[in-house]
Write a protein that holds these residues in place. Structure first.
Motif, mmCIF file in Angstrom:
data_model
loop_
_atom_site.group_PDB
_atom_site.id
_atom_site.type_symbol
_atom_site.label_atom_id
_atom_site.label_comp_id
_atom_site.label_asym_id
_atom_site.label_seq_id
_atom_site.Cartn_x
_atom_site.Cartn_y
_atom_site.Cartn_z
ATOM 1 N N ARG A 44 0.838 -1.207 0.000
ATOM 2 C CA ARG A 44 0.000 0.000 0.000
ATOM 3 C C ARG A 44 0.871 1.254 0.000
ATOM 4 N N TYR A 67 1.080 -0.260 -6.556
ATOM 5 C CA TYR A 67 -0.188 -0.607 -5.915
ATOM 6 C C TYR A 67 -1.324 0.213 -6.518
ATOM 7 N N LYS A 68 -1.066 1.494 -6.703
ATOM 8 C CA LYS A 68 -2.078 2.376 -7.279
ATOM 9 C C LYS A 68 -2.395 1.971 -8.716
ATOM 10 N N GLN A 69 -1.369 1.615 -9.493
ATOM 11 C CA GLN A 69 -1.584 1.204 -10.883
ATOM 12 C C GLN A 69 -2.432 -0.060 -10.971
ATOM 13 N N VAL A 70 -2.200 -0.987 -10.052
ATOM 14 C CA VAL A 70 -2.994 -2.221 -10.048
ATOM 15 C C VAL A 70 -4.431 -1.922 -9.634
ATOM 16 N N GLN A 71 -4.607 -1.075 -8.620
ATOM 17 C CA GLN A 71 -5.946 -0.720 -8.166
ATOM 18 C C GLN A 71 -6.736 -0.029 -9.265
ATOM 19 N N GLU A 72 -6.044 0.780 -10.063
ATOM 20 C CA GLU A 72 -6.696 1.505 -11.150
ATOM 21 C C GLU A 72 -6.734 0.701 -12.446
ATOM 22 N N LYS A 73 -6.274 -0.567 -12.361
ATOM 23 C CA LYS A 73 -6.300 -1.506 -13.492
ATOM 24 C C LYS A 73 -5.458 -1.040 -14.679
ATOM 25 N N SER A 106 -1.972 -5.439 -14.474
ATOM 26 C CA SER A 106 -2.568 -6.541 -13.710
ATOM 27 C C SER A 106 -1.483 -7.512 -13.272
#
Length: 442
Positions: free
Chosen positions: A235, A240-246, A249
């Motif tokens: 976190r 982490y932010k890139q994965v959360q925002e897709k 992957s």
């Protein structure tokens, strides 16, 4: 770099705990001693250089991006804190030194030399002691690698991390594959048999087939030591932010597990011995410093955010402490100038604290925990007594994930891959047995 944690060249004398007869678990141990009655004053030394040129997208380590590092001030602070902790610990022999970060290869070789000279003046430092330094490919020229060797560095760990430029970009690395290969080749010339490679797997978009091909290529380039680290999303990091925002992957967990299994098999066939969850060596080129951690030995932590575990004999204490140095470099330096050290937090470790650490770290090694080593800290509660009452532990033993025999406790080849899943049960059972044992004393 990811998953660091890092040596010892001197043989360790057997130790016994000088606990009074009938003394219960939970009561402080008297000071440990060697067989001839002399107090042990040995430790390894970790030195943290907190600065980097840029922050990798996956990294949440204690590091700082500063274009104007005051190298003289940092050198003086690291030297002063080293002197203070050597005095407080009364350590007479430093068994290994590890320069981590951050990017310690950004430090001046003269800084490394000054710290090693300080250690040599205050304690025994063998001429062939292992001194490791982490390096990023873009921060080491051939001349600088040679200067580090002249300063006293004997082992280099190169943060290659990937052999695909696209992946390096995703990870936020500042080097290319060409630069990584070049730096590795140059390091091997200067540090033959003592050059380690760090590689990350489980990267965004990575497949098992691509990983196997990459690892085979790495084996044509690397020296005698490879560290494999699974990419973990933390976190607060850019990744982490890139994965959360897709935007990117991550591979499925089953795919990542298959990557780990494949890597172990490929490295084994290439002659590499897996001596720890993430570390592989051939021709005996293990990281002695990191082995010291996993075996629960004392270590001094110098520099912003560094951790340490040692007995402060110089302060009249006889119990080991867990210490953390102040994180932010400017604040740390201010405290070092004022107090001689930047220790922000110090906690006296109980016997149970030490046993928990021994269990968690010891099982990372393929050799596991020896009964003799365990009894030095827990003479009244053996490994069998601590763990065998648990039905879940019995199931792990029956399924051959764990092995408990005359040697001690260790993971099987299969079990090592599931260590994170086994540890909560083992820790819970240890805590339960320890408290029961302590309660029977009253």
């Amino acid at each position: 770099m990811l998953g660091k944690a890092a040596l010892r060249l001197f043989p360790r004398p057997a130790r016994r705990c000088l606990r009074a007869e009938g003394q219960c678990p939970g009561e402080p141990l008297a000071q440990p001693a060697s067989e001839d009655g002399e107090v042990l004053h040995r430790a390894s030394l970790y030195v943290h250089w907190p600065f980097c040129k840029r922050r990798c997208t996956y990294c949440n380590f204690n590091k700082y991006i500063s274009p104007n590092v005051d190298h003289n001030a940092m050198r003086d602070g690291l030297v002063q804190e080293t002197e203070t902790l050597l005095r407080d610990s009364q350590v007479k022999e430093i068994t290994s030194v590890f320069f981590g970060g951050g990017t310690p290869s950004l430090a001046k070789p003269s800084t490394i030399a000054s710290i090693l000279e300080t250690v040599a003046k205050a304690s025994r430092l063998s001429h062939n002691v292992e001194v490791s330094l982490e390096a990023n490919p873009t921060s080491v020229s051939t001349s600088k690698l040679a200067e580090f060797k002249k300063a006293g560095v004997t082992r280099i760990s190169i943060g290659i991390q990937a052999l695909h430029n696209h992946d390096l970009k995703i990870l936020g690395r500042d080097h290319t594959v060409h630069e990584a290969v070049w730096s590795l080749e140059e390091a091997r010339k200067l540090y033959p048999g003592c050059t380690s490679v760090d590689i990350i797997f489980g990267r965004p978009g990575q497949s098992l087939e691509l990983w196997e091909e990459e690892l085979e290529e790495i084996l044509t380039l690397c020296d005698h030591h490879v560290s494999l680290y699974q990419l973990t999303l933390e976190r607060g990091t850019a990744l982490y932010k890139q994965v959360q925002e897709k935007v990117v992957s991550m591979p499925e967990q089953d795919e990542v597990a298959n990557m780990y299994h494949a890597a172990r098999s490929i490295l084994e066939k290439a002659g590499f011995h897996q001596y720890e969850v993430s570390n592989f060596a051939k021709n005996g080129a293990v990281s002695l410093h990191n082995l010291g951690y996993w075996k629960g030995m004392q270590y001094l932590g110098v520099g912003p955010g560094a951790h340490g575990r040692f007995v402060p004999w110089g302060e009249g204490k006889t119990q080991r402490e867990a210490r953390i140095q102040t994180l932010e470099p400017d604040n740390w330096l201010r405290e070092v100038r004022q107090f001689g050290h930047g220790t922000r937090k110090r906690v006296q470790q109980s016997e149970l604290d030490i046993l928990e650490e021994m269990l968690v770290l010891g099982l990372r090694m393929n050799e596991g925990l020896a009964h003799q080593r365990w009894r030095q800290y827990s003479p009244l509660l053996g490994l069998e007594d601590a763990l065998e009452d648990s039905p879940e532990v019995q199931r792990y033993l029956q399924e051959e994930l764990l092995i408990l025999d005359d040697r001690g406790l260790r993971c099987s080849w299969k079990g090592l891959a599931f260590l994170d899943s086994l540890l909560p049960t083992l820790l819970h059972q240890l805590q339960h047995s320890y408290r029961n044992s302590a309660s029977h004393c009253f």
